[in-house]
Design an enzyme around this catalytic site. Structure first.
Site, short mmCIF file in Angstrom:
data_model
loop_
_atom_site.label_atom_id
_atom_site.label_comp_id
_atom_site.label_asym_id
_atom_site.label_seq_id
_atom_site.Cartn_x
_atom_site.Cartn_y
_atom_site.Cartn_z
N GLN A 61 0.83 -1.21 0.00
CA GLN A 61 0.00 0.00 0.00
C GLN A 61 0.86 1.26 0.00
O GLN A 61 1.86 1.35 0.71
CB GLN A 61 -0.92 0.05 1.22
N CYS B 136 -8.78 9.80 3.06
CA CYS B 136 -9.57 11.03 3.01
C CYS B 136 -10.07 11.21 1.57
O CYS B 136 -9.29 11.58 0.70
CB CYS B 136 -8.73 12.23 3.43
N LYS C 278 -8.23 1.62 -1.01
CA LYS C 278 -8.85 1.58 0.32
C LYS C 278 -9.39 2.98 0.62
O LYS C 278 -8.66 3.96 0.52
CB LYS C 278 -7.83 1.18 1.39
N HIS D 15 -13.60 1.25 4.47
CA HIS D 15 -13.62 1.44 5.92
C HIS D 15 -14.89 2.23 6.23
O HIS D 15 -15.05 3.37 5.78
CB HIS D 15 -12.38 2.21 6.36
N ASN E 71 -14.12 -3.08 6.34
CA ASN E 71 -13.21 -2.76 7.44
C ASN E 71 -13.98 -1.96 8.49
O ASN E 71 -14.63 -0.97 8.17
CB ASN E 71 -12.02 -1.97 6.91
N GLY E 72 -13.90 -2.43 9.75
CA GLY E 72 -14.57 -1.71 10.84
C GLY E 72 -15.49 -2.60 11.65
O GLY E 72 -16.24 -3.42 11.11
N ASN E 73 -15.41 -2.47 13.00
CA ASN E 73 -16.26 -3.22 13.94
C ASN E 73 -15.91 -4.70 14.03
O ASN E 73 -16.77 -5.52 14.36
CB ASN E 73 -17.75 -3.11 13.59
N ALA F 223 -7.84 -4.56 11.81
CA ALA F 223 -6.65 -3.81 12.24
C ALA F 223 -6.50 -3.93 13.75
O ALA F 223 -5.73 -4.73 14.25
CB ALA F 223 -6.76 -2.35 11.82
N GLU F 224 -7.28 -3.15 14.52
CA GLU F 224 -7.18 -3.18 15.98
C GLU F 224 -7.46 -4.57 16.55
O GLU F 224 -6.78 -5.03 17.46
CB GLU F 224 -8.17 -2.17 16.57
#
Length: 458
Positions: free
Chosen positions: A79, A108, A130, A158, A191-193, A215-216
């Site tokens: 990336q 962004c 992404k 995301h 991506n997310g949650n 990720a997290e």
């Protein structure tokens, strides 16, 4: 052979990957990717690389990609972040032989179709993107369709806006992701949650995406895609063994251990400070071993039938997600218009200090950040900056330098010796035949101060 596109690229080159490790700056290095692959990850991204630096700096290319690949680390997507289409293509051309696709980070949202189109035309590997979402679903859909039209072969969405970061992150919108998936004819990753395997399966079912990126969740539990929550030391020791085979910066190792041991470090805070101070890999391993022993002691004292404290689903020594609190509403009305930091400072203690200031205070217990307790400095008579303690003019060095030059004076306190240098110059001239002149003084005297020491102001 012609490069594969869309679903054919996803199914054949990427092996139909459903479990994906996100690109994370200083966190998705080779050692971590290998650990994640051992525990269910089917596709990994490199950390986000800066295209312009990648093009101009051979060491950056070597340290972040060329020496960070191995046969076991495939499929792999590199990336980049880039503003200039030409620079992005140059960087991608230098990287394409080491990966299976090139990803452009568009965290962004902005008009970037030219960058994608140019890379799609010139690269031998597919281009993926992404993005973050816009608040409006229809605007997000139009943006995704524009990228598809420009040549994007796989899109990661995301489900948060560009403003939803850090303490303002909140929940990701799967509705946005679902709308994008329905509107495009290329594979989509969500991506997310994502905090556990059940979240992965539910996200795929609810949105219809081809894969899910973590990720997290991955950082706190690299075995997430296996559906396991092992003891932290199991994965910490395995990761450190991989690092010994594939070295990486100590800052990366330390950051990973802080994530893995996050909940235990809230209990054994002294070891948190030790982990922050150690300077070697073996030192980090020793702290990790000490944490393991503390956890085993906690386990032995645990009463049968006891439950985890707080809101944790498991005991602190088990790999589990760290749930960030959602964004809070403004509390200025209830606090009389004062900021959170001001209220904390009124309460006293170190709670009102930033983490960096707390670290500085740990290194120097006598250090104070209270303005009322700091020593007061005498101000320069002319500009208000702190004056020199031994300045003969009661000025700061800058003002003193100008005055000493103007008056051909000395200030030993600031190390300015204009008068002394002039006198030495005149004395030397008096000893040289043919150079004797009527004594003249002052900055404008011919052959005098301005010629001899004027350069001192440089």
């Amino acid at each position: 052979m012609p490069k594969l596109q869309g679903f054919e690229f996803w199914s054949r080159t990427l092996g139909g990957a459903r479990h994906v490790v996100a690109p994370m700056v200083d966190q998705s290095e080779l050692a971590w990717r290998l650990l994640s692959r051992r525990h269910g990850a089917q596709l990994c991204y490199t950390p986000m690389l800066h295209a312009q630096v990648f093009v101009r700096d051979a060491n950056y290319r070597k340290e972040n990609l060329y020496c960070e690949v191995c046969p076991e680390d495939r499929p792999l997507i590199v990336q980049f972040c880039a503003n200039d289409p030409e620079v992005f293509v140059q960087a991608a051309l230098l990287a394409q032989d080491y990966c299976d696709a090139i990803d452009l980070n568009l965290g962004c949202p902005q008009m970037i179709a030219k960058r994608v189109l140019l890379a799609h035309e010139k690269l031998s590997v597919p281009v993926t993107c992404k993005i973050r979402v816009f608040p409006e679903i229809d605007k997000t859909v139009r943006y995704a369709q524009m990228l598809e039209k420009a040549g994007c072969q796989l899109l990661t969405v995301h489900g948060r806006t560009k403003e939803q970061k850090g303490p303002l992150s909140g929940a990701a919108s799967w509705e946005h992701i679902k709308a994008v998936r329905k509107a495009v004819a290329i594979p989509v990753f969500a991506n997310g949650n994502i905090q556990c395997l059940q979240d992965v399966e539910r996200c795929i079912q609810d949105t219809g995406v081809q894969g899910v990126m973590s990720a997290e969740g991955n950082l706190h539990n690299p075995a997430l895609f296996e559906g396991r929550s092992p003891a932290v030391w199991e994965l910490a020791e395995e990761y450190l063994d991989i690092v010994r085979q594939h070295p990486c910066p100590l800052s990366c190792v330390r950051a990973h251990l802080f994530k893995l041991w996050h909940h235990t470090l809230q209990v054994h805070q002294q070891l948190r400070e030790e982990l922050a101070r150690v300077k070697t890999l073996e030192g980090i391993a020793a702290v990790s071993q000490a944490l393991k022993l503390r956890c085993q002691e906690d386990m032995s004292r645990q009463e049968e039938g006891a439950r985890p404290t707080g809101d944790l689903p498991f005991f602190h020594w088990i790999c589990q997600p760290c749930v960030r609190p959602g964004p809070k509403e403004s509390t200025k009305e209830s606090s009389g218009g004062r900021s959170k930091r001001a209220l904390e400072e009124e309460e006293g203690g170190t709670d009102g200090l930033s983490k960096n200031k707390q670290k500085k205070q740990l290194r120097n217990p006598h250090k104070t950040f209270n303005p009322s307790l700091k020593p007061k400095y005498a101000k320069c008579d002319q500009c208000g900056n702190p004056k020199g303690n031994r300045c003969v003019f009661n000025l700061c060095r800058g003002c003193c330098k100008k005055r000493a030059f103007r008056e051909t004076a000395d200030c030993p306190g600031h190390g300015l010796l204009f008068k002394t240098k002039l006198e030495k110059s005149l004395t030397w001239k008096g000893t040289q035949p043919g150079l004797q002149e009527p004594p003249q003084t002052g900055p404008g005297a011919p052959g005098g101060f301005s010629e001899v020491v004027g350069s001192a102001l440089a």
